[in-house]
Write an enzyme that holds these catalytic residues in place. Structure first.
Site, short mmCIF file in Angstrom:
data_model
loop_
_atom_site.label_atom_id
_atom_site.label_comp_id
_atom_site.label_asym_id
_atom_site.label_seq_id
_atom_site.Cartn_x
_atom_site.Cartn_y
_atom_site.Cartn_z
CG LEU A 152 -10.11 23.75 -5.75
CD1 LEU A 152 -10.98 22.59 -5.34
CD2 LEU A 152 -8.77 23.24 -6.21
CE1 TYR A 154 -20.06 28.19 -4.40
CE2 TYR A 154 -19.68 30.44 -5.13
CZ TYR A 154 -20.34 29.54 -4.31
OH TYR A 154 -21.25 30.01 -3.41
CE1 TYR A 164 -16.79 32.80 -6.04
CE2 TYR A 164 -17.39 32.54 -8.34
CZ TYR A 164 -16.52 32.29 -7.29
OH TYR A 164 -15.40 31.54 -7.52
P1 ZID Z 1 -6.47 30.83 -1.56
O1 ZID Z 1 -6.39 32.29 -1.36
O2 ZID Z 1 -5.86 29.94 -0.55
O3 ZID Z 1 -5.85 30.40 -2.97
C1 ZID Z 1 -5.81 31.23 -4.10
C2 ZID Z 1 -4.34 31.41 -4.46
O4 ZID Z 1 -4.23 31.97 -5.78
C3 ZID Z 1 -3.59 32.36 -3.52
O5 ZID Z 1 -2.50 31.65 -2.96
C4 ZID Z 1 -3.10 33.46 -4.45
O6 ZID Z 1 -1.83 33.92 -4.06
C5 ZID Z 1 -3.05 32.73 -5.78
N1 ZID Z 1 -3.05 33.58 -6.98
C6 ZID Z 1 -3.87 34.61 -7.28
N2 ZID Z 1 -3.55 35.13 -8.48
C7 ZID Z 1 -2.51 34.40 -8.95
C8 ZID Z 1 -1.72 34.46 -10.14
N3 ZID Z 1 -1.94 35.37 -11.09
N4 ZID Z 1 -0.73 33.56 -10.30
C9 ZID Z 1 -0.49 32.62 -9.35
N5 ZID Z 1 -1.19 32.51 -8.22
C10 ZID Z 1 -2.19 33.40 -8.01
O7 ZID Z 1 -8.02 30.51 -1.74
P2 ZID Z 1 -8.83 29.14 -2.04
O8 ZID Z 1 -8.21 27.95 -1.46
O9 ZID Z 1 -10.24 29.47 -1.66
O10 ZID Z 1 -8.77 29.06 -3.64
C11 ZID Z 1 -8.36 27.93 -4.35
C12 ZID Z 1 -9.38 27.56 -5.44
O11 ZID Z 1 -10.56 27.09 -4.80
C13 ZID Z 1 -9.80 28.77 -6.30
O12 ZID Z 1 -9.92 28.36 -7.67
C14 ZID Z 1 -11.17 29.12 -5.73
O13 ZID Z 1 -12.00 29.79 -6.66
C15 ZID Z 1 -11.68 27.70 -5.43
N6 ZID Z 1 -12.87 27.69 -4.56
C16 ZID Z 1 -12.78 28.11 -3.27
C17 ZID Z 1 -13.93 28.20 -2.50
C18 ZID Z 1 -13.85 28.57 -1.04
O14 ZID Z 1 -14.85 28.58 -0.32
N7 ZID Z 1 -12.64 28.87 -0.52
C19 ZID Z 1 -15.20 28.01 -3.14
C20 ZID Z 1 -15.22 27.45 -4.42
C21 ZID Z 1 -14.07 27.33 -5.14
C22 ZID Z 1 -16.26 28.97 -2.77
O15 ZID Z 1 -16.00 30.16 -2.96
N8 ZID Z 1 -20.02 28.03 -0.99
C23 ZID Z 1 -19.58 29.30 -1.01
C24 ZID Z 1 -18.35 29.62 -1.59
C25 ZID Z 1 -17.56 28.61 -2.15
C26 ZID Z 1 -18.03 27.30 -2.10
C27 ZID Z 1 -19.26 27.03 -1.52
#
Ligand code: ZID
Length: 212
Positions: A152, A154, A164
């Site tokens: 995923l 951004y 960000y």
């Molecule tokens: P989440 O907190 O559910 O998932 C992140 C997970 O990573 C958590 O479960 C953590 O425990 C785990 N984690 C952290 N460090 C480690 C490590 N060292 N080893 C193993 N696990 C670890 O959050 P999520 O679902 O948002 O994130 C999932 C992916 O989606 C990430 O790569 C994000 O960067 C990506 N993402 C999310 C969003 C969003 O809105 N939630 C966006 C873009 C990409 C975004 O920020 N407009 C504004 C903002 C956005 C999009 C559009």
């Protein structure tokens, strides 16, 4: 059916959980990699049925999770783990959670997987502008947040999105570049497809940290 490993699930609010559900609904077997410090609470909540409502699939059945592996994606081998992390109570309670060990455990348990999802990120200084980000914070963001397979990303990788910070924009630029190079390399060598999805906003734990 296909077997999927989804790295980056610690609750039912994030992308990883939603992707796991879609894959389960399509008939896939679900394996999960959960960040070591979050493992206990995730497994407890799972066991106590806290996720049962959001675990419900369109056909009314509950998503089955075959196995949850503790994982810290920042470390490849046990030798890479610093003493203070090794000694940390939350880490000492689990074992075999470096990337190579998890890969080996999955291989031992199941032989192979068909789908790998990278749904993790950690930018400890994400709320600081890049200009004020420390070397440690920057490297931490890059280390946890750029990787392989279906991931995923951004748009902050290519456009300026204030808020960000902490090197997360850099981490996503690295992730997108790695996706292209790995698609070429793994595609030719193993016929493995490598893609990244530029996600829309979702109110996950990670997103709340940046106030989106
Ligand atoms: P989440 O907190 O559910 O998932 C992140 C997970 O990573 C958590 O479960 C953590 O425990 C785990 N984690 C952290 N460090 C480690 C490590 N060292 N080893 C193993 N696990 C670890 O959050 P999520 O679902 O948002 O994130 C999932 C992916 O989606 C990430 O790569 C994000 O960067 C990506 N993402 C999310 C969003 C969003 O809105 N939630 C966006 C873009 C990409 C975004 O920020 N407009 C504004 C903002 C956005 C999009 C559009």
């Amino acid at each position: 059916g296909k077997r999927a490993f989804i790295a980056g699930i610690a609750d039912d609010n994030g992308y990883g959980w939603a992707i796991a559900k879609s894959l389960a609904a399509a008939g896939a077997e679900i394996l999960i990699g959960t960040w070591v410090p979050a493992l206990n609470i995730f497994e407890t909540n799972l066991r106590r049925g806290k996720f049962d409502e959001s675990r419900t699939l369109p056909d009314g059945s509950l998503m089955e999770i075959t196995k949850v592996y503790p994982l810290d994606a920042v470390y490849d081998n046990p030798e890479d783990v610093p003493e203070d992390v090794k000694m940390n109570k939350r880490y000492a309670g689990s074992s075999n959670w470096t990337v190579r060990e998890v890969a080996e455990s999955v291989k031992q348990d199941f032989g192979s997987i068909d789908i790998l999802v990278h749904s993790l990120a950690n930018g400890p200084e994400v709320s600081k502008p890049l200009l004020e980000t420390s070397r440690n914070g920057y490297l931490a963001a890059i280390s946890a947040s750029s990787g392989a397979s279906i991931s995923l990303t951004y748009i902050a990788s290519e456009r300026i999105i204030p808020g960000y910070g902490g090197g997360m924009s850099s981490a996503k630029a690295a992730l997108e570049s790695d996706t292209q190079v790995l698609a070429f390399e793994a595609g030719r060598k193993h016929k493995i497809r490598v893609n990244t999805i530029s996600a829309g906003p979702l109110g996950s734990r990670a997103a709340k940290a940046i106030g989106f």
